[in-house]
Each structure stands twice: as structure tokens, then as C-alpha cells.
Design an enzyme around this catalytic site. Structure first.
Site, PDB file in Angstrom:
ATOM      1  N   GLU A  18       9.139  -3.821  12.833  1.00  0.00           N
ATOM      2  CA  GLU A  18       9.027  -2.697  11.902  1.00  0.00           C
ATOM      3  C   GLU A  18       7.727  -1.976  12.279  1.00  0.00           C
ATOM      4  O   GLU A  18       6.640  -2.526  12.093  1.00  0.00           O
ATOM      5  CB  GLU A  18       8.949  -3.217  10.465  1.00  0.00           C
ATOM      6  CG  GLU A  18       8.910  -2.108   9.441  1.00  0.00           C
ATOM      7  CD  GLU A  18       8.713  -2.623   8.009  1.00  0.00           C
ATOM      8  OE1 GLU A  18       8.043  -3.648   7.827  1.00  0.00           O
ATOM      9  OE2 GLU A  18       9.230  -1.964   7.091  1.00  0.00           O
ATOM     10  N   PHE A  67       0.809  -1.225   0.000  1.00  0.00           N
ATOM     11  CA  PHE A  67       0.000   0.000   0.000  1.00  0.00           C
ATOM     12  C   PHE A  67       0.839   1.272   0.000  1.00  0.00           C
ATOM     13  O   PHE A  67       0.332   2.338  -0.330  1.00  0.00           O
ATOM     14  CB  PHE A  67      -0.930   0.024   1.231  1.00  0.00           C
ATOM     15  CG  PHE A  67      -0.238   0.447   2.503  1.00  0.00           C
ATOM     16  CD1 PHE A  67      -0.073   1.801   2.797  1.00  0.00           C
ATOM     17  CD2 PHE A  67       0.290  -0.489   3.376  1.00  0.00           C
ATOM     18  CE1 PHE A  67       0.599   2.202   3.951  1.00  0.00           C
ATOM     19  CE2 PHE A  67       0.961  -0.095   4.526  1.00  0.00           C
ATOM     20  CZ  PHE A  67       1.116   1.260   4.815  1.00  0.00           C
ATOM     21  N   CYS A 122       9.542   1.745   3.181  1.00  0.00           N
ATOM     22  CA  CYS A 122      10.423   0.627   3.537  1.00  0.00           C
ATOM     23  C   CYS A 122      11.844   1.125   3.747  1.00  0.00           C
ATOM     24  O   CYS A 122      12.662   0.440   4.342  1.00  0.00           O
ATOM     25  CB  CYS A 122      10.404  -0.424   2.438  1.00  0.00           C
ATOM     26  SG  CYS A 122      11.158   0.142   0.930  1.00  0.00           S
ATOM     27  N   GLU A 150      -4.924  -3.875  -2.038  1.00  0.00           N
ATOM     28  CA  GLU A 150      -6.378  -3.677  -1.949  1.00  0.00           C
ATOM     29  C   GLU A 150      -6.712  -2.451  -1.094  1.00  0.00           C
ATOM     30  O   GLU A 150      -7.862  -2.020  -1.057  1.00  0.00           O
ATOM     31  CB  GLU A 150      -7.063  -4.938  -1.402  1.00  0.00           C
ATOM     32  CG  GLU A 150      -6.785  -5.260   0.064  1.00  0.00           C
ATOM     33  CD  GLU A 150      -5.450  -5.963   0.308  1.00  0.00           C
ATOM     34  OE1 GLU A 150      -4.501  -5.767  -0.478  1.00  0.00           O
ATOM     35  OE2 GLU A 150      -5.358  -6.691   1.321  1.00  0.00           O
ATOM     36  N   LYS A 155      -1.346  -7.392  -9.262  1.00  0.00           N
ATOM     37  CA  LYS A 155      -2.291  -7.447  -8.134  1.00  0.00           C
ATOM     38  C   LYS A 155      -1.903  -6.293  -7.197  1.00  0.00           C
ATOM     39  O   LYS A 155      -1.026  -6.432  -6.353  1.00  0.00           O
ATOM     40  CB  LYS A 155      -2.161  -8.802  -7.423  1.00  0.00           C
ATOM     41  CG  LYS A 155      -3.396  -9.268  -6.695  1.00  0.00           C
ATOM     42  CD  LYS A 155      -3.851  -8.375  -5.575  1.00  0.00           C
ATOM     43  CE  LYS A 155      -3.001  -8.453  -4.342  1.00  0.00           C
ATOM     44  NZ  LYS A 155      -3.388  -7.426  -3.324  1.00  0.00           N
TER      45      LYS A 155
HETATM   46  P1  NAD Z   1       1.608  -6.608   3.037  1.00  0.00           P
HETATM   47  O1  NAD Z   1       2.637  -7.676   3.073  1.00  0.00           O
HETATM   48  O2  NAD Z   1       0.539  -6.616   4.054  1.00  0.00           O
HETATM   49  O3  NAD Z   1       0.848  -6.618   1.609  1.00  0.00           O
HETATM   50  C1  NAD Z   1       1.579  -6.733   0.413  1.00  0.00           C
HETATM   51  C2  NAD Z   1       0.715  -7.474  -0.607  1.00  0.00           C
HETATM   52  O4  NAD Z   1       0.449  -8.788  -0.119  1.00  0.00           O
HETATM   53  C3  NAD Z   1      -0.639  -6.801  -0.845  1.00  0.00           C
HETATM   54  O5  NAD Z   1      -0.892  -6.791  -2.231  1.00  0.00           O
HETATM   55  C4  NAD Z   1      -1.609  -7.676  -0.075  1.00  0.00           C
HETATM   56  O6  NAD Z   1      -2.867  -7.749  -0.691  1.00  0.00           O
HETATM   57  C5  NAD Z   1      -0.947  -9.038  -0.080  1.00  0.00           C
HETATM   58  N1  NAD Z   1      -1.257  -9.802   1.144  1.00  0.00           N
HETATM   59  C6  NAD Z   1      -1.533  -9.308   2.373  1.00  0.00           C
HETATM   60  N2  NAD Z   1      -1.742 -10.314   3.244  1.00  0.00           N
HETATM   61  C7  NAD Z   1      -1.587 -11.462   2.553  1.00  0.00           C
HETATM   62  C8  NAD Z   1      -1.658 -12.844   2.910  1.00  0.00           C
HETATM   63  N3  NAD Z   1      -1.941 -13.234   4.147  1.00  0.00           N
HETATM   64  N4  NAD Z   1      -1.419 -13.762   1.945  1.00  0.00           N
HETATM   65  C9  NAD Z   1      -1.116 -13.384   0.688  1.00  0.00           C
HETATM   66  N5  NAD Z   1      -1.052 -12.096   0.295  1.00  0.00           N
HETATM   67  C10 NAD Z   1      -1.279 -11.140   1.215  1.00  0.00           C
HETATM   68  O7  NAD Z   1       2.408  -5.218   3.026  1.00  0.00           O
HETATM   69  P2  NAD Z   1       1.808  -3.749   3.144  1.00  0.00           P
HETATM   70  O8  NAD Z   1       1.341  -3.530   4.549  1.00  0.00           O
HETATM   71  O9  NAD Z   1       0.908  -3.472   2.023  1.00  0.00           O
HETATM   72  O10 NAD Z   1       3.146  -2.886   2.897  1.00  0.00           O
HETATM   73  C11 NAD Z   1       4.044  -2.542   3.917  1.00  0.00           C
HETATM   74  C12 NAD Z   1       5.217  -3.494   3.969  1.00  0.00           C
HETATM   75  O11 NAD Z   1       5.879  -3.512   2.710  1.00  0.00           O
HETATM   76  C13 NAD Z   1       6.282  -3.052   4.968  1.00  0.00           C
HETATM   77  O12 NAD Z   1       6.774  -4.184   5.627  1.00  0.00           O
HETATM   78  C14 NAD Z   1       7.370  -2.446   4.089  1.00  0.00           C
HETATM   79  O13 NAD Z   1       8.669  -2.455   4.626  1.00  0.00           O
HETATM   80  C15 NAD Z   1       7.284  -3.321   2.898  1.00  0.00           C
HETATM   81  N6  NAD Z   1       7.866  -2.672   1.728  1.00  0.00           N
HETATM   82  C16 NAD Z   1       9.072  -3.119   1.307  1.00  0.00           C
HETATM   83  C17 NAD Z   1       9.683  -2.507   0.236  1.00  0.00           C
HETATM   84  C18 NAD Z   1      11.027  -2.962  -0.245  1.00  0.00           C
HETATM   85  O14 NAD Z   1      11.406  -2.597  -1.351  1.00  0.00           O
HETATM   86  N7  NAD Z   1      11.767  -3.743   0.526  1.00  0.00           N
HETATM   87  C19 NAD Z   1       9.048  -1.439  -0.414  1.00  0.00           C
HETATM   88  C20 NAD Z   1       7.799  -1.024   0.048  1.00  0.00           C
HETATM   89  C21 NAD Z   1       7.206  -1.662   1.126  1.00  0.00           C
END
Ligand code: NAD
Length: 501
Positions: A385, A152, A284, A179, A176
Site C-alpha cells: 500500500e 492520521f 484507505c 499523534e 487515542k
Molecule cells: P498506523 O497503523 O501507523 O497508525 C494507526 C494508529 O496506531 C495511530 O494512532 C498510531 O499512533 C498507532 N500506532 C502506530 N504504530 C504503532 C505501534 N507500533 N504499536 C501500536 N500502535 C501504533 O496508520 P496511519 O499511518 O496513521 O494510517 C494509515 C493507514 O491506515 C493506512 O494503512 C490506511 O489504509 C489505513 N486506514 C484504513 C482505514 C479503513 O477503514 N480500512 C481507514 C483509514 C486509514
């Protein structure tokens, strides 16, 4: 009652309404206004998106490189022309300030510009005369249908890390988006279609766990790019590699900045605050731990004082420095971690809970800049985090102690040092075990001439997004070993050895 718009799927070039019965509200995190509803797509819709990608791949893979490149030239122009409109959508659904939303789009736009350069990126190698009359060369061929799953916090930049380079390489794509804020991503997808991406080459499905699992398992998807949390990324990596896919997962972080006493004080304090509290700490690459070395520990009161001057508010209002966090759940989590930090003995220097806000924003998910000092390993505020506007401050006696402290943390996304000493900076760059290193640069996200290179627990898979590495990720290297016989060739009989003669 106001009719709430629905977010569409993109399958085979058509923006269509999902047939699902499961929908989720997209909410403005500053006001709780419901902006739209997003479908949790069905598995049949995922299958249809992949089938559209598979069908389109048969022609797209043979499309000349110049034709592919020109689409991205057009696309970068369309993104520039629509920057303000996309930024307004992004701020409304995500919360970050308008200026930062433009930054989010701009960092993605740079990858689109890079994709327009695919002609010089997707080049093979050739070695002449590797044996008598024999040449060897390589082709970088597209894989087929690739997929991207995005978080997000960067709804523009991260989708643009993925589909432009995958498609420029000759693949087709199923995206994808998060959401929680898919509307700005969808506006960028509409512009990509307007730029000339043919039907089926780019497809979009929305959803959560079920859709992600369907992507991981789908036999016709060849590669998956994931950016998000460590928990979900680890699951995606394991599940998708088990079904034979290439997978790259960029995941969670805890980024430390070392401050040496010889650093430029004014610049350093401002840089630290921008990197800790910009986007409400939801980057991140946010600096979430400052390690003050020796006499730099005396700078803490001024750091706190300056943090108090930041304005918390609606990202859409001018003058706002810190917008809301993405959801009520995120706000509750950040607040409970702050409470836990206090209970575990960290000193709460600045408490951002319940910031004073005008009436219209009373319901928003706001947490103001928060600073803890005396933070130690083992405390929840250090181990987790937080992904909110919380800066942990730790102390170290020497540079070596600070480096050892950072290397003991499992994450390896980003780190930086503030100093005027070239020797100290060089020592840091050599000894630190983190993939992206800043020297007087607080958020060292590389431009697309390079690749994003998070490491250790922040990454699974070998190759990073964008830059040169992603061309290798999104292509199969084929080596051709070639010999041509001309009329003067004399056969030397059957050769049963492995050598090329
Ligand atoms: P998230 O892991 O909750 O969601 C990421 C994606 O996974 C979304 O599209 C979501 O729909 C899907 N998802 C969520 N729960 C799921 C599940 N149980 N099973 C399968 N798919 C699922 O992450 P977020 O909260 O959207 O984003 C924040 C996180 O992303 C932080 O940890 C941040 O550090 C990380 N991030 C990392 C980078 C990088 O380049 N290393 C860049 C941006 C964000």
C-alpha cells in the site's frame, strides 16, 4: 522564541497538561512549521482516563436515551457552526485541501447525526408467547469503557466514526488520536464537551505504541475500535483479544477499479484521477490500481494527460488539487517505491517526484501525481500500500480476467467498476471478493445508514464501524425470557425437563 502550544489530555472532563517527558512536534506538512507539541502520555495517565470512564459509566449507562440523543443533536449543530475553523486546523496539520478537509468533517458529521437517532437504533426484539404465557425479549446494553485508536489520514471522520456511536449506546470512551495530527480531533472533542457530554464519558490520551499497548491490556476496557495500517491493526487485534476484549480493526488496502470499454469515458477518467490523487492518495479507499479492460487500454495516454493538469500545492491555497503527504518519512517512502517500481520493470508514465513549487513550499512533503503502467503482481508498487499519489495501471483482456486479478489480491477494502452495462456490473458485484463495491462510484464508502464493510486482509473482527453493525459491537445482547403467574395459574408440579411449557 515563539511559544509552541501543547495538546492537552482530556481526563474526567478536564483538559490537562500531560506530566510526560516525551513530546513530539506536530508539523505542517506543506511548510514544516511546528504547529504544536503532543505528549506521549504515561501509562498512569491512561489508567486515570480509564478510571474516569469507569466511574462515569455508573451513571451514564442509566441516562435516558432521549438525553443521550439530544447531546448529539446539539453536537451536530456545533460541528456545522465550526466547520470552517476545524477544516483550517485539519489542513494545516494534515495537508489535504480545505474542501477535502470539510469533506472529512462532513463524513464524520453524518455519523453524529446518526448517533442522534440512537432511540430507534438501540432497540431490542420481542417474541410473544414463545411458550404458554412466556415472552422473550432482548436488551442491547452498553459494555462499559470502550477505546478507539485512529490513523492520521482522517483526523475528523474516523474519531467521529467511533466515540459518538459508542457513547450514544451508553458506553464511556477513551480516544487515542493519531499523534501526527491530533489538533483537529481535539477541537472536535472540545465541541463534544460543549454539546453536553458529561465529565468522564469521553476521555482522550495521546501517544504511540506504549499507550496503544496499555489500552490493549487494560482489564477495564471492554472493546477496542482500531483504524490504521494492517501491521499495527493485526498487533492490536491479537493483543486486545488476548485480554478478552471485543476488537474491530479496519486496516490497509489496495483498491482496484475496473474500466470496461463501454464506460462513460469523460466521467470515468475524472473519477479515477480524483480517487487516485485526492488527499495525495492517503485514503484507505483511494483507487490505487486501475485495471483497463480490452479497448479501454487505449485511454491510458488521456488519463496521463489529465493527471498532468492537477495542481500540486498547499492545501490551504485555493486551486490546489493535491496537497503534501503527511511527513518527510512518508515522502521518502513514496519516492523510493517509485524508484523501485521503475527498477522492477513497471513503465513510469508520469513521474511526480520533485514537483515544481514556489519557494515557500520547497521544504514541504510534496509528491505529484504519478502513474505506472504495465504493473504486475510481485512488483513492490503492486504488493505494498503506497499511501501516496501513485496510480498503478494494469491490463486485462476480459472482465472475468480483471475480477480474478482483483480476487487474487489479499486486500478487501474497496473496489469499483466503470461500465454502462448493467449485466457486467451485476456480474462484478456478485463475483468480486471485496467488502465495499462501487458501480460507477470510485470511493464507495457507505453512508451511516449502512456500516463500513471492508473485508479479508483489510479487516479483523466481524462487525464494522457505524451503521447498525456498530450498535451490536458496542452493546451486549441480553435475552430475557419472562413468565408472570396470575392467581388463576394452576401449578402442574415440578417439571424436570428443559422444555418451556
Ligand atoms: P498506523 O497503523 O501507523 O497508525 C494507526 C494508529 O496506531 C495511530 O494512532 C498510531 O499512533 C498507532 N500506532 C502506530 N504504530 C504503532 C505501534 N507500533 N504499536 C501500536 N500502535 C501504533 O496508520 P496511519 O499511518 O496513521 O494510517 C494509515 C493507514 O491506515 C493506512 O494503512 C490506511 O489504509 C489505513 N486506514 C484504513 C482505514 C479503513 O477503514 N480500512 C481507514 C483509514 C486509514
Amino acid at each position: 522564541m515563539r511559544q509552541v502550544p501543547t495538546v492537552k489530555l482530556l481526563i474526567g472532563g478536564e483538559f490537562i497538561e500531560s506530566t510526560t517527558t516525551e513530546w513530539r512536534d506536530i508539523v505542517n506538512p506543506a511548510t514544516q512549521e511546528v504547529l504544536a507539541r503532543v505528549p506521549m502520555a504515561t501509562v498512569a495517565e491512561v489508567d486515570a482516563a480509564v478510571a474516569a470512564g469507569q466511574a462515569a459509566f455508573q451513571t451514564w449507562r442509566h441516562t435516558p436515551i432521549g438525553v443521550r440523543a439530544r447531546i448529539f443533536l446539539k453536537y451536530q449543530q456545533l460541528i456545522r457552526e465550526n466547520m470552517k475553523e476545524v477544516a483550517a486546523i485539519l489542513t494545516a496539520e494534515q495537508g489535504k485541501t480545505l474542501a477535502d478537509a470539510e469533506g472529512d468533517i462532513f463524513r464524520g458529521l453524518e455519523v453524529v447525526e446518526h448517533a442522534a437517532n440512537i432511540g430507534s437504533l438501540q432497540m431490542g426484539e420481542l417474541a410473544n408467547n414463545v411458550a404458554t404465557g412466556v415472552d422473550t425479549y432482548t436488551l442491547q446494553q452498553p459494555l462499559g469503557v470502550c477505546a478507539g485508536i485512529t490513523p492520521f489520514n482522517f483526523p475528523a471522520m474516523i474519531p467521529l466514526w467511533m466515540f459518538p456511536m459508542a457513547i450514544a449506546c451508553g458506553n464511556t470512551f477513551v480516544l487515542k488520536p493519531s499523534e501526527q495530527d491530533p489538533m483537529s480531533t481535539m477541537r472536535l472533542v472540545e465541541l463534544a464537551i460543549e454539546a453536553g457530554i458529561p465529565p468522564g464519558v469521553l476521555n482522550v490520551v495521546h501517544g504511540g505504541e506504549q499507550v496503544v499497548n496499555a489500552i490493549c491490556d487494560h482489564p477495564q476496557i471492554k472493546a477496542v475500535s482500531f483504524v490504521g495500517s494492517t501491521r499495527v491493526g493485526t498487533h492490536v487485534y491479537q493483543r486486545a483479544t488476548l485480554s478478552g476484549k471485543r476488537v474491530q480493526c479496519m486496516m490497509g488496502a489496495k483498491n482496484h477499479a475496473i474500466v470496461l470499454p463501454d464506460a462513460h469515458k469523460e466521467q470515468t477518467l475524472n473519477n479515477l484521477l480524483g480517487a487516485a490523487f485526492g488527499a495525495a492518495g492517503q485514503r484507505c479507499m483511494a483507487v490505487s490500481v486501475a485495471v483497463l479492460v480490452g479497448e479501454a487500454q487505449a485511454w491510458l495516454p488521456e488519463l496521463v494527460q489529465r493527471a498532468k493538469t492537477l495542481t500540486v500545492g498547499n492545501g490551504a491555497s485555493s486551486g490546489t488539487d493535491v496537497g503534501p503527504v503527511i511527513s518527510c518519512a512518508a515522502k521518502d517512502r513514496v519516492e523510493s517505491l517509485i524508484a523501485q517500481g521503475e527498477a522492477e520493470g513497471a513503465k513510469l508514465e508520469l513521474d511526480g517526484r520533485l514537483p515544481a513549487l514556489p519557494g515557500a513550499l520547497k521544504e514541504g512533503n510534496f509528491v505529484g501525481p504519478t502513474i505506472f503502467s504495465g504493473v504486475k503482481p510481485g512488483m513492490a508498487v503492486y504488493e505494498q500500500e503506497i499511501f501516496g499519489p501513485v496510480l498503478c495501471v494494469a491490463a486485462a483482456a476480459t472482465l472475468d480476467e480483471a475480477i480474478a486479478f482483483i480476487n487474487a489480491n489479499p486486500n478487501g477494502n474497496g473496489t469499483s467498476i466503470f461500465t454502462q452495462s448493467g449485466a457486467a456490473a451485476r456480474r462484478f458485484q456478485e463475483e468480486i471478493d471485496v467488502g465495499q463495491v462501487g458501480i460507477n462510484v470510485p470511493i464507495p464508502v457507505p453512508v451511516p445508514l449502512f456500516s463500513f464493510t471492508g473485508s479479508r486482509a483489510s479487516k479483523l473482527g466481524d462487525l464494522g464501524p457505524y451503521g447498525k453493525q456498530v450498535v451490536l459491537f458496542y452493546t451486549q445482547t441480553k435475552t430475557i425470557t419472562e413468565r408472570w403467574f396470575d392467581d388463576s395459574s394452576v401449578s402442574s408440579g415440578v417439571n424436570t425437563t428443559i422444555s418451556l411449557k
